[in-house]
Design a protein around this motif. Structure first.
Motif, PDB file in Angstrom:
ATOM      1  N   LYS A 442      36.619  60.826 -32.188  1.00  0.00           N
ATOM      2  CA  LYS A 442      36.111  59.448 -32.174  1.00  0.00           C
ATOM      3  C   LYS A 442      34.746  59.394 -31.495  1.00  0.00           C
ATOM      4  O   LYS A 442      34.397  60.235 -30.671  1.00  0.00           O
ATOM      5  CB  LYS A 442      37.090  58.536 -31.434  1.00  0.00           C
ATOM      6  N   HIS A 443      33.998  58.347 -31.843  1.00  0.00           N
ATOM      7  CA  HIS A 443      32.677  58.138 -31.246  1.00  0.00           C
ATOM      8  C   HIS A 443      32.369  56.655 -31.224  1.00  0.00           C
ATOM      9  O   HIS A 443      32.914  55.872 -32.011  1.00  0.00           O
ATOM     10  CB  HIS A 443      31.601  58.900 -32.030  1.00  0.00           C
ATOM     11  N   ASP A 444      31.477  56.257 -30.317  1.00  0.00           N
ATOM     12  CA  ASP A 444      31.174  54.833 -30.131  1.00  0.00           C
ATOM     13  C   ASP A 444      29.760  54.701 -29.571  1.00  0.00           C
ATOM     14  O   ASP A 444      29.460  55.243 -28.508  1.00  0.00           O
ATOM     15  CB  ASP A 444      32.190  54.211 -29.177  1.00  0.00           C
ATOM     16  N   SER A 445      28.914  53.976 -30.285  1.00  0.00           N
ATOM     17  CA  SER A 445      27.537  53.764 -29.817  1.00  0.00           C
ATOM     18  C   SER A 445      27.245  52.298 -29.564  1.00  0.00           C
ATOM     19  O   SER A 445      26.083  51.882 -29.559  1.00  0.00           O
ATOM     20  CB  SER A 445      26.550  54.319 -30.852  1.00  0.00           C
ATOM     21  N   SER A 446      28.278  51.496 -29.355  1.00  0.00           N
ATOM     22  CA  SER A 446      28.069  50.063 -29.142  1.00  0.00           C
ATOM     23  C   SER A 446      27.302  49.775 -27.855  1.00  0.00           C
ATOM     24  O   SER A 446      26.513  48.835 -27.786  1.00  0.00           O
ATOM     25  CB  SER A 446      29.412  49.325 -29.134  1.00  0.00           C
ATOM     26  N   LYS A 447      27.518  50.585 -26.823  1.00  0.00           N
ATOM     27  CA  LYS A 447      26.807  50.413 -25.547  1.00  0.00           C
ATOM     28  C   LYS A 447      26.002  51.659 -25.183  1.00  0.00           C
ATOM     29  O   LYS A 447      24.819  51.589 -24.879  1.00  0.00           O
ATOM     30  CB  LYS A 447      27.791  50.085 -24.439  1.00  0.00           C
ATOM     31  N   GLY A 448      26.679  52.787 -25.202  1.00  0.00           N
ATOM     32  CA  GLY A 448      26.026  54.066 -24.955  1.00  0.00           C
ATOM     33  C   GLY A 448      26.395  55.030 -26.063  1.00  0.00           C
ATOM     34  O   GLY A 448      27.215  54.722 -26.929  1.00  0.00           O
ATOM     35  N   LEU A 449      25.803  56.203 -26.037  1.00  0.00           N
ATOM     36  CA  LEU A 449      25.978  57.170 -27.130  1.00  0.00           C
ATOM     37  C   LEU A 449      27.104  58.138 -26.784  1.00  0.00           C
ATOM     38  O   LEU A 449      26.881  59.288 -26.414  1.00  0.00           O
ATOM     39  CB  LEU A 449      24.654  57.905 -27.363  1.00  0.00           C
TER      40      LEU A 449
END
Length: 586
Positions: A442-449
Motif C-alpha cells: 500500500k501507498h499514500d501521498s495524501s499528506k506525505g509520500l
C-alpha cells in the motif's frame, strides 16, 4: 615519517585553551598568504575516531535539544539558501526563477528555496576556483588538515542538532538515521580523511642507490574536481568535497536539490572552520546545465560522483567524447559510487530471528533509500514459513510516518517522482500472478509520500523484480529448495541488474559461509556475514562496489583519496658521472 613529509605537513600550531568552538584544535584561520615554515621535524595529525552516536531515547537530553532545533527550523520554512558568488553569500530577492523543494513528509509545505545558477555563474565559479588553487595547494597540509578537524568539531557540537533537524525535515530521515548521517558520519569523514591524507603523504621511496635520493611529490590534480552529491546522505556531500580539497584540489560542488539546505550547512561549517573562499564552489541549479559547463571546460581533472548508474554512464560517455576530441588537458579521473540491487542470502543453518531483524533494517530503514539497502532475498524452503511468520510479526511493530514523530521507523520517499515510480511497480506487482504479497503493498501521498514496507514472494527466481532497482521499501523473495544452495549462489551472482554493491549471508555453517564468500566474490564490494547490508562505518568498513555499482574506489579509505593526486617522482644525484662509456665498451 620521512623528512619530506615533515616539510609537507609544516608545523603544528600551539593549541589555544580558548579556541572558539573546538577546544584542543589549532587556533586561528589560515590566511591565503603563503606561509613560511620556520621549523623542521615530522608531525602526526590527531588519531581519528568514530563519533559516538546519540540515541535520542525518550527524555534524553539530546532528544530535547533536537526537538528545540526542529521547532526553531519550522517557522523559517521555506529556508532561503543563499547564492554564493566569489566566496560571498548574496542575498537575492524571491523571483519566478527560484526553485523550491518540498518536505517529503508534508508535501504541501515548501522546505527550501534557492536561485538556480546560470551558465555564466558556473563558468565564473570555475575560474574563481582555479584562481584560488595556487595558494590553496601551497598551504601546508597541517593547516589544511586543521580546517577539516575544526569542521568535525563544529558538526558534532555547535551545528549537530541544526544539521540533524535539517536532514530530518528536508530529506525525511528519522532522528536515528539523521544523527548517524549528518552528524556522526560527516565528522568521521573529516577526521579519517585527514588520517588517510597523512598516510598518502608518508608514502616515500625506501630504497636509494649510493650517492642519490628519491622522493615523491604528492601533487593535487592540475585542474578542478567536479563533485556531484545525492539527496540521501548529507555526509556524502561532505566527503565528496573534503577528500579532494584536503589534498590541495579545488572543487565545484553540485548537491542534489533535495538536500540543498543541509548541504549548504555543510558548506557554511567549512567556511566557519577556515576554508578559504573559492576553494569549494557551492552551486545550486539544474544538473544538466551545471554539468554541461563543467564538462566543457579544458581544466576538468576529475568527477567525484554518487548517484544513479544511468546518470554516471551518461557522464562517463560525455567525458569519453571529450577525451576523444582532445577537449581536456588531462585524462579526467572518474570516481563513482552508484546503484545497487543488494541481497540477503539465508542458509538453512541461519539464526532466523537475527536474519529477520537485520533484513527489516536493511530493507526498510530510511524507506529503502540507501544504495546499500537490501531489496532481494533468498530463503531456504525449510525455514521459509518461520522467516515469513517472524518478519510479519516484527513488521507489525514498525510504524510509518513523519520523522518528527520519534516512534516512526520508516519515513517518506524523497519526492513525487520517486513515489510515482515505486507506487506504479507496487500496483503492478499486486496484480502479478507470479508474485505473492507477503506484507504491505500500500501507498499514500495524501499528506506525505509514504509507502508501506512491502515484501513479495516470487514463484520464479527469474522475475524482473530481482533485477529492477526501485530505491524504495520493496523487497522481493525467492524460496529455494535446501538442496539447491549451490545453484542459488549462481543465481544470486547473476541477478541484481548488473550491480554489485552489497550482499550478506546468514548462516552458522562455516562451510556454507566460506562457499558463499568464494562464489560471490564479485557479486558485492561489501560482503557481510550475519549482518545487514547497510551501515558500513568509516575506518571499519570502506565502501563501494564494482560492475554497475561504480568504480569501487572505496569511500572511507586512502584509495579514494589517491584518485585526486598526481604524484611526481623526483631524483637527485650527489656525485658526478665519471665517463660516458660503459665498462663493457672497453
Amino acid at each position: 615519517m620521512p623528512a619530506r613529509v615533515g616539510h609537507q605537513l609544516g608545523r603544528l600550531r600551539r593549541p589555544v585553551a580558548n579556541a572558539p568552538n573546538c577546544p584542543g584544535i589549532w587556533s586561528s584561520k589560515p590566511s591565503l598568504a603563503k606561509r613560511s615554515l620556520s621549523t623542521a621535524g615530522s608531525y602526526k595529525t590527531p588519531k581519528p575516531f568514530n563519533e559516538p552516536n546519540l540515541h535520542y531515547a525518550p527524555c534524553s537530553p539530546e532528544r530535547g535539544k533536537l526537538i528545540a532545533a526542529l521547532q526553531e527550523l519550522r517557522p523559517k520554512l521555506p529556508v532561503r539558501v543563499p547564492s554564493i558568488r566569489n566566496g560571498e553569500e548574496i542575498a537575492t530577492q524571491s523571483s519566478e526563477a527560484d526553485a523550491e523543494t518540498y518536505m517529503p513528509s508534508e508535501i504541501s509545505s515548501a522546505f527550501a528555496r534557492y536561485t538556480p545558477v546560470t551558465e555564466s555563474d558556473v563558468s565564473a565559479a570555475i575560474e574563481h576556483a582555479l584562481e584560488a588553487k595556487k595558494t590553496w595547494q601551497d598551504t601546508p597540509f597541517v593547516d589544511r588538515a586543521a580546517i577539516f578537524l575544526r569542521a568535525a568539531e563544529l558538526a558534532t557540537k555547535k551545528y549537530r542538532f541544526e544539521l540533524t533537524a535539517a536532514t530530518m525535515l528536508g530529506q525525511g530521515k528519522n532522528a536515528w538515521q539523521a544523527e548517524i548521517d549528518a552528524a556522526a558520519e560527516l565528522a568521521d569523514f573529516y577526521r579519517f580523511n585527514v588520517s588517510y591524507a597523512e598516510e598518502i603523504y608518508s608514502r616515500q621511496p625506501t630504497l636509494n642507490a649510493p650517492g642519490q635520493a628519491g622522493r615523491t611529490d604528492w601533487r593535487p590534480l592540475e585542474g578542478f574536481v567536479y563533485a556531484i552529491s545525492p539527496f540521501n546522505f548529507t555526509a556524502i556531500g561532505g566527503n565528496l568535497i573534503s577528500g579532494p580539497a584536503l589534498l590541495g584540489n579545488v572543487v565545484l560542488w553540485k548537491p542534489s536539490p533535495s538536500n540543498i539546505y543541509a548541504s549548504y550547512l555543510v558548506y557554511k561549517i567549512l567556511r566557519e572552520a577556515g576554508l578559504p573562499a573559492n576553494v569549494v564552489q557551492f552551486i545550486g541549479g539544474d544538473a544538466e546545465l551545471v554539468t554541461k559547463v563543467a564538462l566543457a571546460h579544458p581544466e576538468l581533472s576529475a568527477i567525484n560522483f554518487t548517484g544513479s548508474s544511468d546518470v554516471f554512464r551518461s557522464l562517463y560517455g560525455s567525458v569519453a567524447d571529450g577525451v576523444r576530441e582532445k577537449k581536456y588537458r588531462d585524462f579526467p579521473r572518474l570516481v563513482a559510487e552508484t546503484s545497487g540491487k543488494n541481497f540477503h542470502l539465508i542458509h538453512h543453518s541461519a539464526d532466523i530471528s537475527n536474519a529477520v531483524k537485520h533484513t527489516i533494517r536493511a530493507s526498510f530503514e530510511y524507506a529503502g533509500q540507501k544504495c546499500s539497502a537490501c531489496s532481494r532475498i533468498y530463503i531456504p524452503q525449510s525455514r521459509a514459513e518461520e522467516f515469513f511468520s517472524k518478519i510479519k510479526q516484527e513488521l507489525s511493530h514498525v510504524k510509518v510516518g513523519p520523522p518528527e514523530d520519534f516512534e516512526n521507523f520508516t519515513g517518506p520517499v524523497i519526492h513525487q517522482g520517486a513515489f510515482d515510480k515505486i507506487s506504479r511497480v507496487i500496483d503492478a506487482a499486486n496484480k502479478d500472478e507470479r508474485l505473492e504479497l507477503v506484507v504491505g503493498g500500500k501507498h499514500d501521498s495524501s499528506k506525505g509520500l509514504y509507502i508501506e514496507p512491502t515484501i513479495y514472494s516470487a514463484k520464479n527466481p527469474d522475475h524482473p523484480l530481482f533485477d529492477q532497482e526501485l530505491f524504495g521499501p520493496v523487497l522481493v523473495a525467492y524460496v529455494y529448495p535446501d538442496t539447491e544452495f549451490d545453484s542459488v549462489l549462481t543465481k544470486v551472482d547473476q541477478q541484481g541488474g548488473g550491480f554489485a554493491l552489497t550482499g550478506a549471508i546468514f548462516a552458522t555453517d562455516t562451510a556454507a559461509i566460506r562457499m558463499a564468500e568464494d562464489r560471490l566474490r564479485y557479486a558485492a564490494g561489501n560482503f557481510y556475514t550475519n549482518c545487514k547490508t547497510t551501515g558500513a562505518v568509516i575506518g571499519q568498513q570502506s565502501f563501494g562496489g564494482a560492475r554497475g555499482s561504480g568504480t569501487n574506489d572505496k569511500a572511507g579509505s586512502a584509495n579514494m583519496l589517491m584518485r585526486f593526486t598526481a604524484p611526481r617522482t623526483l631524483k637527485e644525484e650527489y656525485n658526478t658521472l665519471d665517463d660516458v662509456l660503459y665498462p663493457s665498451n672497453a
